[in-house]
Design a protein around this motif. Structure first.
Motif, PDB file in Angstrom:
ATOM      1  N   ARG A 142      -6.465  -2.036  17.473  1.00  0.00           N
ATOM      2  CA  ARG A 142      -7.415  -0.964  17.779  1.00  0.00           C
ATOM      3  C   ARG A 142      -7.284  -0.511  19.234  1.00  0.00           C
ATOM      4  NH1 ARG A 142     -11.580  -3.441  16.376  1.00  0.00           N
ATOM      5  NH2 ARG A 142     -12.366  -4.074  18.435  1.00  0.00           N
ATOM      6  N   ALA A 143      -7.092  -1.476  20.145  1.00  0.00           N
ATOM      7  CA  ALA A 143      -6.947  -1.139  21.562  1.00  0.00           C
ATOM      8  C   ALA A 143      -5.691  -0.306  21.803  1.00  0.00           C
ATOM      9  CB  ALA A 143      -6.906  -2.418  22.394  1.00  0.00           C
ATOM     10  N   ILE A 144      -4.605  -0.661  21.130  1.00  0.00           N
ATOM     11  CA  ILE A 144      -3.359   0.099  21.280  1.00  0.00           C
ATOM     12  C   ILE A 144      -3.536   1.522  20.769  1.00  0.00           C
ATOM     13  CG2 ILE A 144      -0.972   0.304  20.490  1.00  0.00           C
ATOM     14  CD1 ILE A 144      -0.907  -2.791  20.429  1.00  0.00           C
ATOM     15  N   LEU A 145      -4.127   1.652  19.587  1.00  0.00           N
ATOM     16  CA  LEU A 145      -4.294   2.977  19.000  1.00  0.00           C
ATOM     17  C   LEU A 145      -5.259   3.834  19.805  1.00  0.00           C
ATOM     18  CD1 LEU A 145      -4.427   2.131  15.182  1.00  0.00           C
ATOM     19  CD2 LEU A 145      -2.500   3.007  16.504  1.00  0.00           C
ATOM     20  N   SER A 146      -6.263   3.210  20.427  1.00  0.00           N
ATOM     21  CA  SER A 146      -7.253   3.966  21.200  1.00  0.00           C
ATOM     22  C   SER A 146      -6.643   4.604  22.442  1.00  0.00           C
ATOM     23  CB  SER A 146      -8.417   3.059  21.608  1.00  0.00           C
ATOM     24  OG  SER A 146      -7.997   2.063  22.529  1.00  0.00           O
ATOM     25  N   ALA A 147      -5.454   4.151  22.832  1.00  0.00           N
ATOM     26  CA  ALA A 147      -4.773   4.749  23.980  1.00  0.00           C
ATOM     27  C   ALA A 147      -4.295   6.158  23.668  1.00  0.00           C
ATOM     28  CB  ALA A 147      -3.591   3.875  24.402  1.00  0.00           C
ATOM     29  N   ASP A 148      -4.223   6.502  22.385  1.00  0.00           N
ATOM     30  CA  ASP A 148      -3.818   7.845  21.974  1.00  0.00           C
ATOM     31  C   ASP A 148      -5.076   8.632  21.599  1.00  0.00           C
ATOM     32  OD1 ASP A 148      -2.959  10.127  20.477  1.00  0.00           O
ATOM     33  OD2 ASP A 148      -1.045   9.133  20.111  1.00  0.00           O
ATOM     34  N   PRO A 149      -5.407   9.677  22.347  1.00  0.00           N
ATOM     35  CA  PRO A 149      -6.633  10.431  22.061  1.00  0.00           C
ATOM     36  C   PRO A 149      -6.615  11.157  20.725  1.00  0.00           C
ATOM     37  CG  PRO A 149      -5.285  11.573  23.690  1.00  0.00           C
ATOM     38  CD  PRO A 149      -4.663  10.218  23.501  1.00  0.00           C
ATOM     39  N   GLY A 150      -5.451  11.222  20.089  1.00  0.00           N
ATOM     40  CA  GLY A 150      -5.360  11.900  18.804  1.00  0.00           C
ATOM     41  C   GLY A 150      -5.495  10.978  17.610  1.00  0.00           C
ATOM     42  N   ILE A 151      -5.796   9.683  17.875  1.00  0.00           N
ATOM     43  CA  ILE A 151      -5.921   8.698  16.794  1.00  0.00           C
ATOM     44  C   ILE A 151      -7.290   8.040  16.861  1.00  0.00           C
ATOM     45  CG2 ILE A 151      -5.019   6.544  15.828  1.00  0.00           C
ATOM     46  CD1 ILE A 151      -2.289   7.289  16.948  1.00  0.00           C
ATOM     47  N   GLU A 152      -7.942   7.901  15.733  1.00  0.00           N
ATOM     48  CA  GLU A 152      -9.256   7.258  15.665  1.00  0.00           C
ATOM     49  C   GLU A 152      -9.278   6.222  14.542  1.00  0.00           C
ATOM     50  OE1 GLU A 152     -13.973   8.369  14.841  1.00  0.00           O
ATOM     51  OE2 GLU A 152     -12.393   9.862  14.490  1.00  0.00           O
ATOM     52  N   VAL A 153      -9.668   4.986  14.868  1.00  0.00           N
ATOM     53  CA  VAL A 153      -9.852   3.960  13.841  1.00  0.00           C
ATOM     54  C   VAL A 153     -11.242   4.163  13.245  1.00  0.00           C
ATOM     55  CG1 VAL A 153     -10.004   1.496  13.345  1.00  0.00           C
ATOM     56  CG2 VAL A 153      -8.316   2.334  15.002  1.00  0.00           C
ATOM     57  N   VAL A 154     -11.294   4.576  11.980  1.00  0.00           N
ATOM     58  CA  VAL A 154     -12.580   4.920  11.356  1.00  0.00           C
ATOM     59  C   VAL A 154     -13.185   3.770  10.577  1.00  0.00           C
ATOM     60  CG1 VAL A 154     -12.027   7.370  11.237  1.00  0.00           C
ATOM     61  CG2 VAL A 154     -11.410   5.885   9.321  1.00  0.00           C
ATOM     62  N   ALA A 155     -12.368   2.740  10.267  1.00  0.00           N
ATOM     63  CA  ALA A 155     -12.900   1.603   9.513  1.00  0.00           C
ATOM     64  C   ALA A 155     -11.969   0.413   9.669  1.00  0.00           C
ATOM     65  CB  ALA A 155     -13.044   1.955   8.034  1.00  0.00           C
ATOM     66  N   GLU A 156     -12.537  -0.791   9.553  1.00  0.00           N
ATOM     67  CA  GLU A 156     -11.764  -2.026   9.643  1.00  0.00           C
ATOM     68  C   GLU A 156     -12.134  -2.931   8.475  1.00  0.00           C
ATOM     69  OE1 GLU A 156     -11.835  -4.037  13.388  1.00  0.00           O
ATOM     70  OE2 GLU A 156     -12.037  -2.169  14.524  1.00  0.00           O
ATOM     71  N   ALA A 157     -11.118  -3.566   7.910  1.00  0.00           N
ATOM     72  CA  ALA A 157     -11.320  -4.456   6.770  1.00  0.00           C
ATOM     73  C   ALA A 157     -10.693  -5.811   7.052  1.00  0.00           C
ATOM     74  CB  ALA A 157     -10.706  -3.844   5.504  1.00  0.00           C
ATOM     75  N   GLY A 158     -11.281  -6.848   6.465  1.00  0.00           N
ATOM     76  CA  GLY A 158     -10.770  -8.196   6.650  1.00  0.00           C
ATOM     77  C   GLY A 158      -9.972  -8.710   5.481  1.00  0.00           C
ATOM     78  N   ASP A 159      -9.903  -7.937   4.396  1.00  0.00           N
ATOM     79  CA  ASP A 159      -9.083  -8.329   3.247  1.00  0.00           C
ATOM     80  C   ASP A 159      -8.712  -7.080   2.456  1.00  0.00           C
ATOM     81  OD1 ASP A 159     -11.069  -7.837   0.996  1.00  0.00           O
ATOM     82  OD2 ASP A 159     -12.180  -9.347   2.132  1.00  0.00           O
ATOM     83  N   GLY A 160      -7.802  -7.255   1.506  1.00  0.00           N
ATOM     84  CA  GLY A 160      -7.289  -6.121   0.760  1.00  0.00           C
ATOM     85  C   GLY A 160      -8.317  -5.430  -0.101  1.00  0.00           C
ATOM     86  N   ARG A 161      -9.217  -6.199  -0.715  1.00  0.00           N
ATOM     87  CA  ARG A 161     -10.236  -5.589  -1.560  1.00  0.00           C
ATOM     88  C   ARG A 161     -11.181  -4.724  -0.743  1.00  0.00           C
ATOM     89  NH1 ARG A 161      -9.781  -3.774  -5.918  1.00  0.00           N
ATOM     90  NH2 ARG A 161      -8.666  -5.674  -6.509  1.00  0.00           N
ATOM     91  N   GLU A 162     -11.572  -5.222   0.428  1.00  0.00           N
ATOM     92  CA  GLU A 162     -12.433  -4.438   1.314  1.00  0.00           C
ATOM     93  C   GLU A 162     -11.695  -3.193   1.796  1.00  0.00           C
ATOM     94  OE1 GLU A 162     -15.220  -5.003   5.324  1.00  0.00           O
ATOM     95  OE2 GLU A 162     -13.656  -6.479   4.852  1.00  0.00           O
ATOM     96  N   ALA A 163     -10.396  -3.326   2.028  1.00  0.00           N
ATOM     97  CA  ALA A 163      -9.598  -2.178   2.469  1.00  0.00           C
ATOM     98  C   ALA A 163      -9.625  -1.059   1.430  1.00  0.00           C
ATOM     99  CB  ALA A 163      -8.159  -2.615   2.738  1.00  0.00           C
ATOM    100  N   ILE A 164      -9.524  -1.418   0.167  1.00  0.00           N
ATOM    101  CA  ILE A 164      -9.563  -0.410  -0.901  1.00  0.00           C
ATOM    102  C   ILE A 164     -10.915   0.281  -0.934  1.00  0.00           C
ATOM    103  CG2 ILE A 164      -9.538  -0.094  -3.404  1.00  0.00           C
ATOM    104  CD1 ILE A 164      -7.399  -2.286  -3.523  1.00  0.00           C
ATOM    105  N   ASP A 165     -11.997  -0.509  -0.834  1.00  0.00           N
ATOM    106  CA  ASP A 165     -13.341   0.070  -0.851  1.00  0.00           C
ATOM    107  C   ASP A 165     -13.548   1.026   0.322  1.00  0.00           C
ATOM    108  OD1 ASP A 165     -13.914  -1.414  -3.106  1.00  0.00           O
ATOM    109  OD2 ASP A 165     -14.897  -3.035  -2.005  1.00  0.00           O
ATOM    110  N   LEU A 166     -13.099   0.613   1.511  1.00  0.00           N
ATOM    111  CA  LEU A 166     -13.273   1.455   2.695  1.00  0.00           C
ATOM    112  C   LEU A 166     -12.377   2.690   2.645  1.00  0.00           C
ATOM    113  CD1 LEU A 166     -13.563  -1.275   5.481  1.00  0.00           C
ATOM    114  CD2 LEU A 166     -15.376   0.223   4.614  1.00  0.00           C
ATOM    115  N   ALA A 167     -11.207   2.549   2.055  1.00  0.00           N
ATOM    116  CA  ALA A 167     -10.325   3.711   1.915  1.00  0.00           C
ATOM    117  C   ALA A 167     -10.960   4.759   1.008  1.00  0.00           C
ATOM    118  CB  ALA A 167      -8.971   3.281   1.368  1.00  0.00           C
ATOM    119  N   LEU A 168     -11.585   4.306  -0.051  1.00  0.00           N
ATOM    120  CA  LEU A 168     -12.271   5.237  -0.951  1.00  0.00           C
ATOM    121  C   LEU A 168     -13.443   5.904  -0.257  1.00  0.00           C
ATOM    122  CD1 LEU A 168     -12.235   3.155  -4.254  1.00  0.00           C
ATOM    123  CD2 LEU A 168     -11.160   5.382  -3.904  1.00  0.00           C
ATOM    124  N   ALA A 169     -14.109   5.164   0.627  1.00  0.00           N
ATOM    125  CA  ALA A 169     -15.281   5.707   1.318  1.00  0.00           C
ATOM    126  C   ALA A 169     -14.908   6.671   2.437  1.00  0.00           C
ATOM    127  CB  ALA A 169     -16.133   4.564   1.876  1.00  0.00           C
TER     128      ALA A 169
END
Length: 220
Positions: free
Chosen positions: A18-45
């Motif tokens: 997240r810190a690396i990506l935040s160095a680029d003003p054109g990139i925003e981390v909108v969600a973080e997941a701790g496992d694959g199932r949560e990643a799918i749910d957050l991607a849908l959201a």
């Protein structure tokens, strides 16, 4: 703004990425997941532009999540993140439809470059992964080259030209500028190429372009 979903079971790794990506003003981390199932749910959201997925996660690992994400959120480009570099992981990730593959130990600049590339419709492999794909997964080079040339032989000259540029890692916009056409025309060509080559994504098409000799080896 490129919207990114970050999925990794280690909080420290997520914080670092997240810190690396935040160095680029054109990139925003909108969600973080701790496992694959949560990643799918957050991607849908959140419907992110790009999802960065760790290979190994609890409940559902990144590799298993790829086909589900491709089915449920086809507009999200997928990049695999790993500390490993085993060929079977690379091969499976690419065959399942991932658009990029990055090693966590790689140059931080590769992370930003990879996110920007896949968000723009291109494929991205870190240099170390690209070398492994070419040298390790390229066994039987002569037979693969013959098969690739046979497959690309069905393409029109213009389609082969576009495929060669895809093989160099250029995005649709970059190819359009190179060929002096509109981006929509390039998208149509790429779609037709993927269909005629019977491949899922640009990475697989790029590998065929290389095997067919359409891309000079020093460009990889």
């Amino acid at each position: 703004m490129i919207r990114v979903l970050l999925a990794d079971d280690e909080a420290m790794i997520r914080a670092g990425v997240r810190a690396i990506l935040s160095a680029d003003p054109g990139i925003e981390v909108v969600a973080e997941a701790g496992d694959g199932r949560e990643a799918i749910d957050l991607a849908l959201a959140h419907r992110p532009d790009v999802a960065l997925l760790d290979i190994r996660m609890p409940r559902l690992d990144g590799l298993a999540a790829v086909p589900e994400l491709r089915r449920l959120v086809p507009g999200t480009a997928l990049i695999m993140l790993t500390t490993f570099g085993e060929d079977d992981y690379i091969a499976r990730a690419l065959s399942e439809g991932a658009s990029g593959f990055l090693l966590k130990a790689g140059d931080p600049r590769e992370l930003i470059a990879g996110v920007r590339a896949v968000a723009d419709g291109a494929a991205y492999l870190s240099p170390r992964v690209a070398h492994r794909v070419i040298t390790e997964l390229g066994g039987g080079r002569m037979s693969q080259g013959w098969a690739a040339r046979r497959r690309t032989g069905s393409l029109t000259p213009r389609e082969r030209e576009v495929l060669a540029l895809v093989g160099t890692g250029l995005s649709n916009a970059e190819i359009a500028r190179r060929l002096h056409v509109v981006e929509g025309t390039v998208k149509a060509y790429v779609s037709a190429i993927l269909t005629r080559l019977q491949v899922r994504n640009r990475v697989q098409a790029a590998i065929i372009a290389y095997e067919a000799g359409l891309v000079p080896e020093d460009r990889t």
